[in-house]
Design a protein around this motif. Structure first.
Motif, mmCIF file in Angstrom:
data_model
loop_
_atom_site.group_PDB
_atom_site.id
_atom_site.type_symbol
_atom_site.label_atom_id
_atom_site.label_comp_id
_atom_site.label_asym_id
_atom_site.label_seq_id
_atom_site.Cartn_x
_atom_site.Cartn_y
_atom_site.Cartn_z
ATOM 1 N N LYS A 107 6.257 -5.212 14.223
ATOM 2 C CA LYS A 107 6.020 -5.181 12.770
ATOM 3 C C LYS A 107 6.000 -6.597 12.210
ATOM 4 N N VAL A 147 13.007 -0.056 2.198
ATOM 5 C CA VAL A 147 12.236 0.274 3.405
ATOM 6 C C VAL A 147 12.684 -0.643 4.545
ATOM 7 N N LYS A 149 12.345 -1.402 8.681
ATOM 8 C CA LYS A 149 11.521 -1.066 9.846
ATOM 9 C C LYS A 149 12.008 -1.790 11.090
ATOM 10 N N ILE A 161 13.544 5.008 4.999
ATOM 11 C CA ILE A 161 13.359 4.799 3.560
ATOM 12 C C ILE A 161 14.589 5.388 2.872
ATOM 13 N N GLU A 192 9.310 -4.267 0.503
ATOM 14 C CA GLU A 192 9.201 -3.653 -0.811
ATOM 15 C C GLU A 192 8.617 -2.251 -0.652
ATOM 16 N N LEU A 194 6.267 0.710 -1.613
ATOM 17 C CA LEU A 194 5.002 0.878 -2.333
ATOM 18 C C LEU A 194 4.868 2.341 -2.723
ATOM 19 N N GLU A 198 -1.223 7.679 0.617
ATOM 20 C CA GLU A 198 -1.636 7.075 1.890
ATOM 21 C C GLU A 198 -2.994 7.587 2.358
ATOM 22 N N LYS A 220 2.083 13.742 7.900
ATOM 23 C CA LYS A 220 3.035 13.385 8.963
ATOM 24 C C LYS A 220 4.279 14.249 9.018
ATOM 25 N N MET A 279 -1.629 2.138 1.894
ATOM 26 C CA MET A 279 -1.061 2.793 0.714
ATOM 27 C C MET A 279 -1.941 2.361 -0.453
HETATM 28 P P1 AMP Z 1 4.925 2.970 9.520
HETATM 29 O O1 AMP Z 1 5.533 3.350 10.851
HETATM 30 O O2 AMP Z 1 4.991 1.518 9.201
HETATM 31 O O3 AMP Z 1 3.556 3.559 9.338
HETATM 32 O O4 AMP Z 1 5.775 3.741 8.422
HETATM 33 C C1 AMP Z 1 5.964 5.134 8.479
HETATM 34 C C2 AMP Z 1 5.803 5.731 7.096
HETATM 35 O O5 AMP Z 1 6.761 5.148 6.208
HETATM 36 C C3 AMP Z 1 4.460 5.431 6.471
HETATM 37 O O6 AMP Z 1 3.493 6.338 6.866
HETATM 38 C C4 AMP Z 1 4.779 5.527 5.003
HETATM 39 O O7 AMP Z 1 4.803 6.873 4.597
HETATM 40 C C5 AMP Z 1 6.185 5.007 4.915
HETATM 41 N N1 AMP Z 1 6.211 3.598 4.542
HETATM 42 C C6 AMP Z 1 6.171 2.550 5.369
HETATM 43 N N2 AMP Z 1 6.220 1.379 4.682
HETATM 44 C C7 AMP Z 1 6.290 1.714 3.376
HETATM 45 C C8 AMP Z 1 6.363 0.945 2.159
HETATM 46 N N3 AMP Z 1 6.390 -0.378 2.165
HETATM 47 N N4 AMP Z 1 6.422 1.628 1.006
HETATM 48 C C9 AMP Z 1 6.408 2.972 0.999
HETATM 49 N N5 AMP Z 1 6.353 3.750 2.089
HETATM 50 C C10 AMP Z 1 6.292 3.125 3.278
#
Ligand code: AMP
Ligand code: GLY
Length: 427
Positions: A107, A147, A149, A161, A192, A194, A198, A220, A279
């Motif tokens: 990431k 958020v 990761k 989240i 941050e 968002l 999506e 999902k 997003m």
């Molecule tokens: P990712 O593995 O990075 O795709 O994240 C998994 C899910 O988390 C995404 O499909 C979004 O629904 C949510 N998500 C990830 N990053 C954000 C963010 N910055 N703001 C809001 N939702 C997020």
């Protein structure tokens, strides 16, 4: 042209189904494949992770083009392996080399790339164990929800989240100090939140030029109205009704162009798919994530909408002449509804006999987790079958998908009844 596709899911079945339609195809193989791919290709009992075994089959079967479905072999360097291996100079491999595969594999790598090439994304910072106090301070500076990761691959589970600040701090601690996601969470990106809707776009690139495939939206969560645990994906629609031409143009100008230009500028060896998770916030696109492969179940709605010859596009991408190809897309909508094993994404049983496949009409079934046992097709995974249909718009397509969902039976079959539920107001 002999083609080998690596992988065993609905994505690989849909890719095989599309490639099978090409006049340029001679023999098609899928490794390891499933009961669905066995109907249109020869399955090879082979792990995509065992590069030496893949190489042996490539030689023995005279494979000209290797299409890598899932991300793991790419992140582990399968493209570099074949580039360096003597006697494989002519093999075309679809997928990025190990370094650009980090766009999905890390990431932090992806966020730094986006910052370098000014690709819009959520504000972020990354932290390791020794900077945990600064991580707490960064959390305090943000508005909830928070958020977090895990930097590395965590099978889609590495994103948390969290609404409450204290809980977010505890989660950061458990990721960094207790390594909740193993080595994947030794490094944590905090970003941050968002607040938007999506969707995803899919790009085929030769590292310089690109073609934008049909966009899609997937679902999902396991539960209706997007509740419950995250899954690999429970359904998808394409096109995305709220993605009008002005939004698609913005996505191309602000996201796709700088991303591909960045790939070129960094000198990445990237001949393959780039899946961009977005997003949309107030009609503006932000990148949530890059994946270096096609999506699943998105491929099951994207491929039915590609009218032109995918194999021809792949060959052109591998040879750095994608620019000369003409991608044609069907205006009709495609939808897919995923049938899963009861219990998924937690524990579930396998080996249930699937009935009713012969009764399917006006739909295409892409197998995700199935295998043949004697005369029967049995369940062999959490996600079992993707029921894809087409129609004049997504509602018409969904009606056909659901009609066929009801024709297929297996013990503890589960599916979401509300795919597309959030699109009604968006039209
Ligand atoms: P990712 O593995 O990075 O795709 O994240 C998994 C899910 O988390 C995404 O499909 C979004 O629904 C949510 N998500 C990830 N990053 C954000 C963010 N910055 N703001 C809001 N939702 C997020
Ligand atoms: N459906 C989401 C993915 O393939 O990552």
């Amino acid at each position: 042209m002999n083609v080998l596709i690596l992988g065993s899911g609905g994505r690989e079945h849909a890719l095989a189904w599309k490639i099978k339609q090409s006049k340029q195809l001679e023999q098609l193989y899928v490794a390891p494949g499933n009961a669905g791919t066995a109907e249109l290709a020869e399955n090879l009992s082979l792990s995509p992770h065992d590069f030496d075994a893949v190489a042996e089959q490539v030689k023995d079967l005279n494979i000209n083009l290797l299409l890598v479905g899932p991300e793991d072999p790419l992140v582990n360097g399968i493209v570099d392996y074949f580039k360096q291996k003597k006697g494989f100079e002519d093999l075309m491999v679809i997928g990025p080399a190990k370094e650009p595969a980090m766009l999905e594999g890390s990431k932090e790598f992806a966020k730094n790339f986006m910052a370098q090439f000014k690709v819009p994304t959520a504000a972020y910072q990354s932290f390791q164990k020794h900077r945990i106090e600064e991580g707490y301070k960064f959390l305090e500076s943000l508005k909830p929800p928070y958020v977090l990761k895990a930097d590395g691959l965590a099978a889609g589970k590495g994103v948390l989240i969290i609404k409450d600040l204290e809980e977010a701090k505890l989660a950061l601690r458990s990721m960094l100090v207790e390594e909740q996601f193993g080595s994947a969470s030794q490094n944590v990106v905090i970003e941050e939140f968002l607040d938007g809707i999506e969707m995803s776009v899919f790009v085929l690139t030769d590292g310089e030029s690109y073609k934008i495939l049909p966009e899609a939206k997937d679902y999902k969560r396991i539960g209706e109205a997007d509740t419950g645990l995250n899954t690999g994906g429970m359904g998808a629609v394409s096109p995305v009704p709220f993605a009008d031409q002005s939004l698609l143009d913005k996505i191309e100008q602000k996201i796709v162009k700088p991303s591909v230009a960045g790939i070129k500028e960094r000198g990445f060896d990237y001949k393959g798919f780039l899946f961009i998770g977005l997003m949309i916030v107030e009609h503006e696109p932000y990148v949530i994530e890059y994946n270096v492969r096609m999506g699943d179940p998105e491929t099951e709605v994207v491929m039915p909408r590609v009218k032109s010859d995918l194999l021809s596009h792949l060959i052109a991408a591998a040879n750095g002449r994608l620019d000369s190809e003409k991608l044609e897309i069907d205006k009709e909508a495609a939808t897919t509804v995923m049938l899963v094993s009861g219990g998924y994404p937690e524990a579930y049983e396998k080996g249930k006999v699937i009935k009713g496949l012969d009764e399917v009409a006006d739909a295409t079934i892409f197998h995700a987790g199935t295998k043949n046992e004697g005369e029967e097709v049995i369940t062999n995974g959490g996600r079992v079958l993707a029921v894809t249909a087409r129609g004049e718009n997504y509602k018409a397509a969904l009606e056909k998908s659901y009609r066929n969902v009801n024709r297929i039976l297996f013990d503890q079959k589960y599916f979401r009844k509300d795919i597309g539920f959030d699109l009604m107001d968006a039209e």
